[in-house]
Design a protein around this motif. Structure first.
Motif, short mmCIF file in Angstrom:
data_model
loop_
_atom_site.label_atom_id
_atom_site.label_comp_id
_atom_site.label_asym_id
_atom_site.label_seq_id
_atom_site.Cartn_x
_atom_site.Cartn_y
_atom_site.Cartn_z
N SER A 90 -2.76 5.38 4.88
CA SER A 90 -3.63 6.15 5.86
C SER A 90 -2.85 6.82 6.96
O SER A 90 -3.27 8.18 7.53
N LYS A 93 -2.18 10.51 5.64
CA LYS A 93 -2.76 11.38 5.22
C LYS A 93 -2.67 12.85 4.12
O LYS A 93 -2.46 13.42 4.30
N ALA A 120 -8.13 3.22 4.35
CA ALA A 120 -7.41 4.53 3.70
C ALA A 120 -8.17 5.14 3.26
O ALA A 120 -8.46 6.27 3.44
#
Length: 214
Positions: A90, A93, A120
């Protein structure tokens, strides 16, 4: 003793401060040879601050090397390994990580794994797939204690107005906990700046109305 053994030993030191320093050093001077040691330590590290530093160290490496390792940890690791790998994904990205978000993961029996998956997913969801994710997340409404419910609502609200039809439908559920959670999430969506005090008040109020009616 070679450098690989030194790194492994430092990351396994009995003193959390020593492990923190080792993770800091590995992030300051990223070396792909140490990636596996970092990922393996994430899977067992009990100290929150050390885990955060391990995540930072992993983020400092090329995503082409870290993301496949983290995806593998999500798919095959234990609860802590999966939760921490999701947390790190998360932060990175990388769109490729969306592939690991499944219905089974969203509904994982371990609350910490599920919460990490929700966070996430809200970060990684591709444009156009928000509605699909909202439907998956909606299956978890009413789950757990207030901290778990806040995590889910935060992930849902991050998706924006696309969640409104699902939340509205859940607000008329025959399940008391689902209905209360949906109403609280709806209130938070309308006024995100109000924070989770409003969320909790709305949730408790909805449950209180249910209790009185019963």
């Amino acid at each position: 003793m070679n450098s690989m053994n030194l790194v492994s030993g430092a990351l396994q030191h009995s003193n959390p401060s020593a492990r923190l320093r080792a993770a800091l050093d590995l992030g300051t001077a990223p070396d792909p040879r140490h990636l596996d040691a970092l990922v393996q330590r994430c899977a067992v590290e009990p100290d929150f601050q050390v885990r955060e530093m391990l995540t930072w160290a992993l983020i400092r490496h090329p995503t082409s090397l870290t993301v496949p390792r983290l995806i593998e940890a999500v798919r095959t690791g234990g609860a802590l390994a999966r939760s921490q790998a999701l947390h790190t994904l998360s932060k990175i990205k990388d769109p490729a990580a969306w592939a690991v978000i499944t219905e089974d993961l969203i509904s994982d029996a371990d609350d910490e794994v599920a919460r990490s998956a929700w966070r996430a997913a809200a970060v990684l969801v591709p444009a156009g797939s928000e509605g699909q994710l909202a439907a998956m997340l909606g299956t978890q409404l009413g789950r757990g204690e207030s901290d778990v419910q806040r995590s889910l609502s935060r992930a849902l609200v991050a998706l924006g107005s696309v969640i409104e039809p699902m939340v509205r439908q859940a607000a008329s559920s025959t399940d008391d906990s689902v209905r209360a959670h949906a109403l609280a999430t709806e209130a938070l969506l309308r006024d995100p700046d109000a924070g989770f005090a409003v969320f909790e008040a709305k949730r408790i109020d909805a449950l209180g109305v249910v209790d009185k009616a019963g």
